[in-house]
Write a protein that holds these residues in place. Sequence first.
Motif, PDB file in Angstrom:
ATOM      1  N   VAL A 135       0.454   1.127  12.824  1.00 44.50           N
ATOM      2  CA  VAL A 135       1.806   0.824  12.209  1.00 44.50           C
ATOM      3  C   VAL A 135       0.979   1.472  11.178  1.00 44.50           C
ATOM      4  CG1 VAL A 135       2.088  -1.332  12.137  1.00 44.50           C
ATOM      5  CG2 VAL A 135       0.284  -1.061  14.347  1.00 44.50           C
ATOM      6  N   GLY A 136      -0.197   1.735  10.624  1.00 41.92           N
ATOM      7  CA  GLY A 136      -0.411   2.569   9.060  1.00 41.92           C
ATOM      8  C   GLY A 136       0.174   4.128   9.240  1.00 41.92           C
ATOM      9  N   ALA A 137       0.274   3.797   7.763  1.00 43.59           N
ATOM     10  CA  ALA A 137       1.599   5.164   7.358  1.00 43.59           C
ATOM     11  C   ALA A 137       0.553   6.219   7.663  1.00 43.59           C
ATOM     12  CB  ALA A 137       1.894   5.026   6.484  1.00 43.59           C
ATOM     13  N   PRO A 138       0.634   7.426   8.443  1.00 46.64           N
ATOM     14  CA  PRO A 138      -0.093   8.753   8.508  1.00 46.64           C
ATOM     15  C   PRO A 138      -0.174   9.308   7.036  1.00 46.64           C
ATOM     16  CG  PRO A 138       1.793   9.335   9.533  1.00 46.64           C
ATOM     17  CD  PRO A 138       1.822   7.716   9.331  1.00 46.64           C
ATOM     18  N   PRO A 139      -0.457   9.880   6.782  1.00 48.90           N
ATOM     19  CA  PRO A 139      -0.737  11.051   5.279  1.00 48.90           C
ATOM     20  C   PRO A 139       0.295  12.092   5.172  1.00 48.90           C
ATOM     21  CG  PRO A 139      -2.978  11.180   6.760  1.00 48.90           C
ATOM     22  CD  PRO A 139      -2.354  10.183   6.751  1.00 48.90           C
ATOM     23  N   SER A 140       0.940  12.395   4.876  1.00 49.92           N
ATOM     24  CA  SER A 140       1.258  13.629   4.783  1.00 49.92           C
ATOM     25  C   SER A 140       1.337  14.809   4.731  1.00 49.92           C
ATOM     26  CB  SER A 140       2.335  13.850   3.235  1.00 49.92           C
ATOM     27  OG  SER A 140       3.374  12.630   3.009  1.00 49.92           O
ATOM     28  N   GLY A 173      -3.935   3.610   8.107  1.00 54.57           N
ATOM     29  CA  GLY A 173      -3.436   4.868   8.591  1.00 54.57           C
ATOM     30  C   GLY A 173      -4.258   6.581   7.898  1.00 54.57           C
ATOM     31  N   ARG A 174      -5.002   6.126   8.838  1.00 56.90           N
ATOM     32  CA  ARG A 174      -6.130   7.424   8.298  1.00 56.90           C
ATOM     33  C   ARG A 174      -6.129   8.453  10.242  1.00 56.90           C
ATOM     34  NH1 ARG A 174     -11.150   6.197   8.656  1.00 56.90           N
ATOM     35  NH2 ARG A 174     -12.030   8.356   6.911  1.00 56.90           N
ATOM     36  N   LYS A 180       2.104   4.148  20.461  1.00 58.66           N
ATOM     37  CA  LYS A 180       3.001   4.342  20.787  1.00 58.66           C
ATOM     38  C   LYS A 180       2.979   4.161  18.846  1.00 58.66           C
ATOM     39  CE  LYS A 180       6.385   1.169  22.287  1.00 58.66           C
ATOM     40  NZ  LYS A 180       6.299   0.125  23.400  1.00 58.66           N
ATOM     41  N   GLY A 181       3.399   4.509  18.512  1.00 63.33           N
ATOM     42  CA  GLY A 181       4.247   3.634  16.393  1.00 63.33           C
ATOM     43  C   GLY A 181       5.340   3.011  16.471  1.00 63.33           C
ATOM     44  N   CYS A 182       5.074   2.612  15.596  1.00 67.85           N
ATOM     45  CA  CYS A 182       6.466   1.319  14.643  1.00 67.85           C
ATOM     46  C   CYS A 182       6.414   1.812  14.061  1.00 67.85           C
ATOM     47  CB  CYS A 182       5.647   0.809  15.582  1.00 67.85           C
ATOM     48  SG  CYS A 182       4.736  -0.476  14.585  1.00 67.85           S
ATOM     49  N   VAL A 183       7.591   1.533  13.160  1.00 64.51           N
ATOM     50  CA  VAL A 183       8.634   0.982  11.370  1.00 64.51           C
ATOM     51  C   VAL A 183       8.828   0.257  11.318  1.00 64.51           C
ATOM     52  CG1 VAL A 183       9.866   2.449  10.016  1.00 64.51           C
ATOM     53  CG2 VAL A 183       8.592   4.772  10.796  1.00 64.51           C
ATOM     54  N   ARG A 235       0.366  -1.043  -0.379  1.00 62.55           N
ATOM     55  CA  ARG A 235       0.052  -0.642   0.225  1.00 62.55           C
ATOM     56  C   ARG A 235       0.896   1.004   0.107  1.00 62.55           C
ATOM     57  NH1 ARG A 235      -5.440   1.039  -1.038  1.00 62.55           N
ATOM     58  NH2 ARG A 235      -6.100  -0.678  -0.029  1.00 62.55           N
ATOM     59  N   THR A 236       1.976   1.180   0.856  1.00 64.83           N
ATOM     60  CA  THR A 236       2.659   2.387   0.664  1.00 64.83           C
ATOM     61  C   THR A 236       3.132   2.762  -0.544  1.00 64.83           C
ATOM     62  OG1 THR A 236       4.173   1.706   2.809  1.00 64.83           O
ATOM     63  CG2 THR A 236       4.833   3.376   1.650  1.00 64.83           C
ATOM     64  N   ASP A 237       3.379   1.896  -1.960  1.00 61.38           N
ATOM     65  CA  ASP A 237       3.430   2.065  -2.767  1.00 61.38           C
ATOM     66  C   ASP A 237       2.550   2.750  -3.956  1.00 61.38           C
ATOM     67  OD1 ASP A 237       6.278   0.775  -2.733  1.00 61.38           O
ATOM     68  OD2 ASP A 237       4.645  -1.403  -3.263  1.00 61.38           O
ATOM     69  N   GLU A 238       1.406   2.832  -3.524  1.00 64.02           N
ATOM     70  CA  GLU A 238       0.693   3.335  -3.763  1.00 64.02           C
ATOM     71  C   GLU A 238      -0.075   4.603  -3.404  1.00 64.02           C
ATOM     72  OE1 GLU A 238      -3.451   5.138  -4.284  1.00 64.02           O
ATOM     73  OE2 GLU A 238      -2.791   3.874  -2.382  1.00 64.02           O
ATOM     74  N   HIS A 239       0.493   4.793  -2.146  1.00 64.10           N
ATOM     75  CA  HIS A 239       0.690   6.285  -1.945  1.00 64.10           C
ATOM     76  C   HIS A 239       1.657   7.455  -2.517  1.00 64.10           C
ATOM     77  CE1 HIS A 239      -1.525   4.743   1.878  1.00 64.10           C
ATOM     78  NE2 HIS A 239      -0.429   5.016   2.642  1.00 64.10           N
ATOM     79  N   ALA A 240       2.850   6.856  -2.873  1.00 64.42           N
ATOM     80  CA  ALA A 240       3.582   7.679  -4.032  1.00 64.42           C
ATOM     81  C   ALA A 240       3.225   7.701  -5.381  1.00 64.42           C
ATOM     82  CB  ALA A 240       4.832   6.846  -4.287  1.00 64.42           C
ATOM     83  N   ILE A 241       2.134   6.957  -5.371  1.00 67.32           N
ATOM     84  CA  ILE A 241       0.731   6.985  -6.995  1.00 67.32           C
ATOM     85  C   ILE A 241       0.156   8.431  -6.493  1.00 67.32           C
ATOM     86  CG2 ILE A 241      -0.085   6.063  -8.558  1.00 67.32           C
ATOM     87  CD1 ILE A 241       0.751   3.251  -8.215  1.00 67.32           C
ATOM     88  N   SER A 242      -0.214   7.938  -4.852  1.00 62.18           N
ATOM     89  CA  SER A 242      -1.309   9.122  -5.183  1.00 62.18           C
ATOM     90  C   SER A 242      -1.195  10.303  -4.328  1.00 62.18           C
ATOM     91  CB  SER A 242      -3.363   8.295  -4.202  1.00 62.18           C
ATOM     92  OG  SER A 242      -2.148   8.007  -2.665  1.00 62.18           O
ATOM     93  N   GLY A 243       0.409  10.493  -4.097  1.00 65.26           N
ATOM     94  CA  GLY A 243       0.567  11.660  -3.525  1.00 65.26           C
ATOM     95  C   GLY A 243       0.602  11.779  -1.806  1.00 65.26           C
TER      96      GLY A 243
END
Length: 384
Positions: A302-307, A280-281, A325-328, A58-66
């Motif tokens: 865990v989900g990557a937050p929006p920029s 990520g919401r 907590k957050g984790c990468v 899904r992170t790859d898709e985040h690059a596509i969508s902005g």
Amino acid sequence: MIFLFVSPGVIISSDIVIKCKAAVLWGLKQPFSIEEVEVAPPKACEVRIKILATGICRTDEHAISGAMTTKFPVIVGHEATGVVESIGEGVTSVKPGDKVIPLFLPQCGKCSSCINPNGNLCVKADVTGKGVLSDGTTRFTCKGKPVYHFMNTSTFSEYTVVDESSVTKIDANAPPEKVCLIGCGFSTGYGAAMKTAKVTPGSTCAVFGLGGVGLSVIMGCKSAGASRIIGIDLNKSKFEKAKAVGATECISPKDYTKPISEVLSEMTDNSVGYTFEVVGRLETMIDALASCHLSYGTSVVVGAPPSSKMLTYDPMLLFTGRTWKGCVFGGWKSKDDVPKLVSDFLAKKFDLDQLITHVLHFKDINEGFELLSQGKSIRSVILM
């Protein structure tokens, strides 16, 4: 000096540029274009890798969508298995011919995060989307134009170049089309439960989001001995798979009029010890925090937050005793822990087959992203 792997036992020096196929994103919200690219030789402390298999995350898709800051044109992809093709001067941790996993989260071994036993967010991580290697330049060229890197890895290419801190050797017997998931999705979710939250035996857990990472969280909770694991998603078609990997029950917030935190409290007699936000919401992050026990619960983002988004929440959620907590990458130290996770897979401590729904050829990469956007896949793996 650069070394090139030709065949077992044969190594010759080389400084050749490799021409190969790569999936290039020329701009925001565009499809992938399979192009011939030039991949420069690795410089000092760099490694050139032949990619064998790569997952669609899904992170790859985040690059596509902005949703994630990225420079264009770019070669994305960050969840892969490959073989070292050549190494630059000074590389000591891998050699040509080694089977490896590229690491989107580096481990330099020198920064404060790497030195601290509880840290893993290495200073070399590309969290701002700079798109270049350590020397500030790219190793990719297409149609005479430089093409940017993605998360230190760029695995949607038949060959890629990474810093030595962004690659680790794994067991030669590991099947590439399966253990590529350890490069991101599985490790991120599994580690969130096992390493970041440190789920305790007999506990109750709630997992918000039942994609590939969410299912991996469930697998981690189960391995840690949780007695009750509640999966939460708007898409009920995901419930069967969630139960297959260890969820004891699944619910959809759409079926209730009251806040999901109240629903969970009533379901569990107010005993949710751990919650995981894997969507990520921002709204779901607050819901997950409110859903764990007010005085001893732990909630993990865990989900990557929006920029460029800010979060507003009631501080009483924390003041009363919750831990947020957050984790990468699940909290793992990448170079150290990824080979151990591969060994655990080979020892059958967990089953990655449950996460792979589609295996596609490289030319069908756009189809893989369509399956992702339509919610029809958990993990699609691309064979190079």
